[in-house]
Design an enzyme around this catalytic site. Structure first.
Site, PDB file in Angstrom:
ATOM      1  N   ASP A 152     -34.781  15.583   3.572  1.00  0.00           N
ATOM      2  CA  ASP A 152     -35.561  16.845   4.127  1.00  0.00           C
ATOM      3  C   ASP A 152     -36.519  17.436   3.131  1.00  0.00           C
ATOM      4  OD1 ASP A 152     -34.038  16.944   6.746  1.00  0.00           O
ATOM      5  OD2 ASP A 152     -32.279  17.397   5.365  1.00  0.00           O
ATOM      6  N   ASP A 194     -33.515  13.217  13.010  1.00  0.00           N
ATOM      7  CA  ASP A 194     -32.810  14.604  12.839  1.00  0.00           C
ATOM      8  C   ASP A 194     -33.635  15.578  13.515  1.00  0.00           C
ATOM      9  OD1 ASP A 194     -30.830  16.188  11.780  1.00  0.00           O
ATOM     10  OD2 ASP A 194     -32.048  16.402   9.788  1.00  0.00           O
ATOM     11  N   HIS A 197     -32.140   9.988   4.626  1.00  0.00           N
ATOM     12  CA  HIS A 197     -32.852  11.181   5.202  1.00  0.00           C
ATOM     13  C   HIS A 197     -33.074  12.162   4.112  1.00  0.00           C
ATOM     14  CE1 HIS A 197     -34.133  13.523   8.180  1.00  0.00           C
ATOM     15  NE2 HIS A 197     -33.255  14.778   8.027  1.00  0.00           N
ATOM     16  N   HIS A 248     -38.603  19.564  10.172  1.00  0.00           N
ATOM     17  CA  HIS A 248     -37.482  20.155  11.227  1.00  0.00           C
ATOM     18  C   HIS A 248     -36.490  21.266  10.875  1.00  0.00           C
ATOM     19  CE1 HIS A 248     -35.850  16.225   9.545  1.00  0.00           C
ATOM     20  NE2 HIS A 248     -34.822  17.015   9.594  1.00  0.00           N
ATOM     21  N   ASP A 304     -27.950  11.889   4.851  1.00  0.00           N
ATOM     22  CA  ASP A 304     -28.887  12.631   4.289  1.00  0.00           C
ATOM     23  C   ASP A 304     -28.969  12.474   2.416  1.00  0.00           C
ATOM     24  OD1 ASP A 304     -28.970  13.692   6.576  1.00  0.00           O
ATOM     25  OD2 ASP A 304     -28.382  15.655   6.050  1.00  0.00           O
TER      26      ASP A 304
HETATM   27 ZN   LIG Z   1     -33.300  16.452   8.456  1.00  0.00          ZN
END
Ligand SMILES: [Zn+2]
Length: 1149
Positions: free
Chosen positions: A165, A277, A163, A558, A414
């Site tokens: 971000d 998420d 994951h 997000h 993550d």
């Molecule tokens: Zn995230």
């Protein structure tokens, strides 16, 4: 003859012509058939005849639709600027408020089969008791016999994921350099080593950046991995988007950007969605995914009590259906992860202390460890049996929560899989376990690495073999709680400055896309040979558009629009939004420049000396726009106004000027415009002596550029606003040299303040200036009070306090806003608008009434300028208190795409009753509806009947333990903008108190929201330049129907030449559903139709489409309608269903 008789005759006439031509066609074809009969053998003959009959049937049905559409277009009245007169004719002469509005969607209860789930009902029955479930703390003990898989072995798919971000604790670029680049580099190596290994990837923003860094050889390797099914791009959006604060324009745009990239570079299209998420889930997202061709999806962050309920009911896998859809058309298969998180401890089964032992990145000596204190062991010959059985037990327990024996187990977290040793640790240890399972058929499990599509393929195969179907579900998954009473309703408001900047970029981007596409089309038409104008920097502008799209897309992440990133990351996002707005403005300016020139040969592009400029300046990423005062003289100064909406609109244009005397005329007709000069306030009672505000009423055809001339007028000739000041206690010192000012005293000072226009009258408190009562022209009077409130957070003894994600207010709840000094109240009255401004210490609140004929005159504009930088752990809210008897029901929008019913539940804590509001909210009873429309996203609640409140800003000193590691203290001077609308409803309009499960905005509310989200854009010519002759640009001859929204007209990238505009344009239309119960009086100026069929050529006349291809929502070529369907000749009739978005690839010729 009466209008309806004329209509009947015309429709009849058209019908006769159609029937006669059909007859003649049949005749000719039969003739052709007879001739052919001589030449061709019998078998072929029959099938040809069949084809012709089919074709004829097709023609007949097309003609039926054509008749329907013609009937509709006859009903449409001409646009007001075509008629010259000012008569206000309804779109349908038979229409009266007592009738049902044609084409409106009845708010009927949508019914599903016995297996249907309505989330609103689930919320009503759940106890929300948060019982301790044992090993699975938020769940229950799962039992199984052990022989459940004897017939049908457990089929396990372990799905490796990482994951990433696109910005959170670090910026997008820092993450890329430090982690993401390494992850993707290793992915290439490690997947190539062993064809059994798999991986999924979601964020195209990162993937495309990495792609531009790698060489051709590596790109080929990637393509091979994708083709072999080892690597799958899931969802395929630019980011894994937030689903609460994001507007559906931006949600779709980031999906288009990602999907277009994937098709161009990898030649595939995403099939499955992966949203693990985002902090709550919205059906608007699933609508877009389905429309983009995805069949299946996974979600994760759902309230723990809902997860538990779904697990008990074995409904964690369901067909997610739109609330308003009576067909299964919008269904998408959705898998909800059952446990607390998407990390390894919470995905293999219910017991995290066991599952953690199978996260081999946590092996002793590696970077992370298991907080349950039992570390993983490397799999060896000695321990493999014991380990395999331990893991199998978890898999079996998890499997009992689902209806099929296929099990999805994600493997990742993550930013996982950075080091190559991590790849080895995970893949080799799991392979040993899988091999063991393979060698022991008595365990009845088949396990392998898989992608998401591998999982869903297996699922659908097993479901169809077993004849099992999934239940349908309607509703959304807000507001999310991950544990206890920790509701994630804080992020609906966090960093409101940027939530508003997001929408400014969004509206700028949409306006630029449309104007740029129209400009290229005009240029090609102008030359006649498809060439563009040499001097026009089409490629550079297209690159600016692409960057703007990608920065808006990035911000839908997000942790971006949610306001949940670290301070420096917020600045990075803000800078991207800010630069994109400036760059897009350049595209707007030079497009408008060329379009407006009467003599196109005079066009010359000089970036350092643009012909047009904006009328305002944004000086920094964290600054609000400031109007630049125009220097006026006797020589006319040209103002260019672009109407980015598809509706004719009467708007008030506001510009800064250096003189209190100004005169505005329409440059084309010379007609003077109604105008008003107002003071620019340096302080609450101090007017600037150098700058003034000029407001005038502009009449703007759809998508038009209109030219106005402003000149300095003789002293005293312009209408100036008149001011009265109110303040209890010490009277203010007023400095307002050029304006008439008064300060009432005695009994006069105690009378309520009142303003009115033709449609509405309001009364406000003389003490605070805040709204108290509203009356409509119909006579309907409603108490509608405005209040301001503070929320604090929990006290020192409670370690859990509000932060960027969580809203954890103190026990005392909201406290009324009070300040030691009563506010200064300033009332302004003028011919264009009148308003009441209340200047409090922490905010300036203004309610304005426009003296306009159109829809803009029917609502109250509310604007707030908030500054809470002096505060400590406080949140400021604005509450509207009405006497509407809505019970505990109200409505808030989901991504501005649809309305969702909300039920305020006393069994839930206060923070659980707050919901996201992107652009609209309303409450209603049988007699009236109060709607609050907004230009930015924020949290909304209706804590008591009749009340509606929005959170304006939050300042929180501490972290709320969700990984961010900081509070929210970077507050700024923040603007928010609303329209408040009171509407009559027809009596008996409502069966249920507060409204049915599906309700829509009224047409009037839709139009008001459209103007609020897409205001006109004003540009000015440079002063002292030799002015070439300009003429207005009027691309459409009439407004679109008022329920059809032009979502975008987006130039597509050239298939061969990268970063270059092609001739193809994405035409995105959204047909809105609207409420039946309120028929505006007098009727709206636009038209609408009861039919689903529309004629695209009529809609956009006189624009001509060279080709029209209906396609999926992300414009992928694979999703094109089949060849036969798009060969359709003019008129191009297409179906636009209410609530649905339709996408076309068109060439404007
Ligand atoms: Zn995230």
């Amino acid at each position: 003859m009466k209008r309806s008789r004329v209509l009947a005759v015309l429709v009849g006439g058209v019908f006769c012509v159609v029937v006669m031509s059909l007859y003649r066609m049949l005749d000719l074809m039969q003739g052709a058939e007879l001739q052919q009969h001589v030449e061709t053998p019998d078998g072929q003959d029959l099938s040809r005849l069949q084809q012709k009959i089919d074709r004829l049937e097709q023609l007949l049905s097309d003609n039926n639709r054509l008749v329907a559409t013609l009937r509709d277009s006859l009903l449409q009245r001409k646009a007001p600027w075509e008629r010259g007169g000012g008569a206000n004719v309804s779109s349908d002469s038979s229409h009266s408020p007592a009738d049902t509005l044609r084409g409106c969607r009845l708010a009927e209860e949508m019914k599903d089969g016995a297996d249907g789930v309505q989330l609103l009902d689930v919320y009503d029955v759940l106890p929300f008791d948060n019982r301790d479930g044992g090993a699975w703390k938020q769940g229950f003990e799962i039992r199984y016999q052990g022989n459940e898989w004897d017939e049908q072995p457990l089929e396990l798919l372990l799905v490796p994921h990482s994951h990433n971000d696109p910005g959170w604790l670090k910026t997008f670029d820092s993450y890329y350099q430090d982690q993401t680049k390494l992850i993707l580099n290793n992915m290439l190596l490690k997947l190539t080593e062993d064809s059994r290994r798999k991986m999924i990837w979601a964020e195209v923003s990162y993937f495309s950046k990495w792609w531009s860094d790698i060489d051709e050889q590596k790109r080929e390797m990637v393509k091979r991995l994708v083709k072999a099914g080892q690597l799958e791009l899931v969802t395929g959006g630019w980011v894994m988007a937030d689903e609460a604060n994001s507007h559906y324009f931006a949600l779709l745009d980031q999906l288009i950007e990602g999907h277009q990239w994937i098709q161009r570079h990898l030649g595939v299209k995403p099939r499955s969605g992966w949203a693990i998420d985002p902090f709550g889930h919205s059906p608007s997202m699933t609508y877009l995914l389905k429309g983009a061709g995805l069949q299946d999806m996974v979600i994760q962050r759902v309230h723990y009590a809902v997860k538990k309920h779904f697990a008990q009911q074995r409904t964690l896998e369901f067909l997610w259906r739109q609330s308003w859809d009576s067909s299964p058309r919008s269904d998408i298969t959705c898998h909800m992860m059952p446990f607390y998180s998407y990390d390894v401890p919470h995905t293999c089964g219910p017991n995290p202390s066991v599952c953690c032992q199978f996260d081999f990145q946590r092996l002793p000596g590696r970077r992370v460890f298991c907080p349950w204190r039992i570390p993983p062991q490397p799999i060896t010959e000695q321990n493999v049996r014991e380990r395999a059985l331990l893991l199998l037990d978890q898999y079996r327990q998890k499997s009992r929560l689902f209806r099929s024996p296929v099990l999805l187990v994600p493997l990742g977290d993550d930013f996982r899989f950075v080091d190559s040793s991590e790849w080895d640790a995970q893949f080799s240890n799991y392979q040993k376990l899988f091999d063991y399972f393979d060698q022991h058929p008595e365990l009845h499990i088949k396990a392998r690495f898989g992608t998401l599509s591998d999982y869903f393929e297996a699922l659908h195969r097993r479901l169809s073999t077993a004849g099992t179907s999934l239940p349908t579900l309607r509703g959304d998954f807000f507001t999310y709680a991950d544990r206890d009473d920790h509701y994630w309703s804080g992020y609906f408001t966090s960093r409101p400055f940027y939530k508003r900047l997001d929408r400014t970029l969004e509206s700028t981007l949409r306006a630029t896309e449309i104007l740029f596409s129209l400009t290229l089309a005009e240029m090609r038409r102008f030359h006649g040979d498809g060439r563009l104008v040499d001097d026009f920097p089409a490629r550079e502008h297209f690159q600016r558009l692409m960057t703007g799209r990608r920065n808006l897309a990035l911000f839908q992440h997000h942790d971006a629009v949610t306001g949940t990133a670290r301070d420096p990351v917020v600045v990075d996002y803000g800078t991207r939004l800010f630069h994109s707005i400036l760059n897009l403005r350049q595209v707007l300016q030079s497009s408008a420049h060329w379009l407006l020139l009467l003599d196109k040969s005079q066009y010359h592009h000089d970036q350092s000396k643009p012909f047009l400029q904006m009328d305002d300046v944004i000086s920094a990423q964290d600054a609000l726009p400031q109007k630049t005062p125009l220097t006026l003289s006797d020589e006319p100064r040209s103002l260019i106004v672009f109407n980015p909406t598809e509706q004719f609109c009467t708007s008030v244009i506001s510009v800064g000027v250096d003189s209190p005397d100004a005169h505005v005329v329409n440059a084309e007709t010379g007609r003077p415009m109604v105008a008003q000069i107002s003071a620019v306030w340096a302080g609450p009672s101090q007017a600037s002596t150098e700058a003034f505000q000029l407001d005038f009423v502009a009449e703007l055809p759809p998508l038009s550029l209109v030219v106005y001339h402003v000149t300095k007028a003789p002293v005293g000739s312009a209408h100036r606003a008149q001011y009265t000041f109110h303040r209890r206690g010490n009277a203010p010192t007023i400095q307002a040299k050029h304006f008439q000012v008064s300060s009432p005293e005695g009994p006069e000072a105690d009378a309520p303040l009142s303003l009115s226009n033709k449609h509405v009258q309001i009364w406000s408190s003389p003490e605070t200036g805040l709204l108290q009562k509203l009356r409509l022209q119909s006579g309907l009077v409603r108490q509608v009070q405005v209040q301001f409130l503070w929320y604090g957070t929990r006290t020192r003894s409670n370690p859990n306090k509000s932060g960027a994600y969580l809203f954890l207010p103190g026990e005392e709840g909201a406290q009324p806003y009070s300040s030691s000094e009563l506010p200064l109240v300033r009332v302004s009255r003028g011919p264009v608008f009148s308003d009441i401004t209340s200047c409090f210490r922490h905010f300036t609140h203004r309610v304005r009434l426009y003296h306009l004929e159109g829809h803009a005159g029917r609502s109250l504009e509310i604007s707030n300028m908030v500054d809470i930088r002096s505060e400590f752990n406080r949140e400021l809210a604005m509450r509207i208190i009405s006497d509407v008897a809505n019970g505990n029901r109200f409505y808030s929008d989901l991504n501005s795409f649809q309305m969702q019913q909300r039920r305020t539940l006393s069994k839930l804590p206060l923070q659980a009753n707050f919901y996201p509001m992107t652009s609209a909210s309303f409450l209603q009873d049988a007699a009236s509806r109060v709607s609050l429309l907004s230009a930015q996203s924020q949290a909304v609640a209706s804590l008591k009947p009749g009340e509606l409140e929005v959170v304006l800003d939050r300042r929180l000193q501490q972290d709320d333990n969700r990984g961010l590691g900081q509070g929210v203290t970077d507050n700024k001077l923040t603007a928010s903008l609303y329209h408040l609308l009171l509407e009559d409803r027809r009596s008996g309009a409502q069966q249920e108190v507060g409204g049915a499960s599906v309700e829509h905005l009224s047409l009037l509310a839709h139009l008001t929201s459209l103007s609020l989200s897409h205001p006109p854009i004003t540009m000015v010519t440079q002063s002292n330049t030799e002015m070439p002759k300009l003429r207005p640009f009027l691309p459409l001859s009439s407004s679109l129907p008022c329920d059809v929204h032009l979502l975008n007209l987006r130039t597509l990238e050239d298939a061969q030449e990268a970063e270059t505009p092609s001739q193809e344009v994405a035409l995105l239309l959204h047909r809105k559903g609207f409420d039946c119960s309120s028929a505006p009086e007098p009727p709206l100026q636009c038209t609408w139709s009861a039919h689903e069929e529309v004629n695209l050529d009529d809609l956009f006349a006189p624009l001509q489409f060279g080709s029209v291809r209906q396609t999926g929502l992300t414009l992928l070529r694979e999703d094109d309608e089949p060849e036969s369907a798009r060969q359709q000749q003019t008129p191009r009739i297409t179906v636009l269903r209410p609530m649905e978005i339709s996408a076309f690839r068109v060439e404007i010729s």
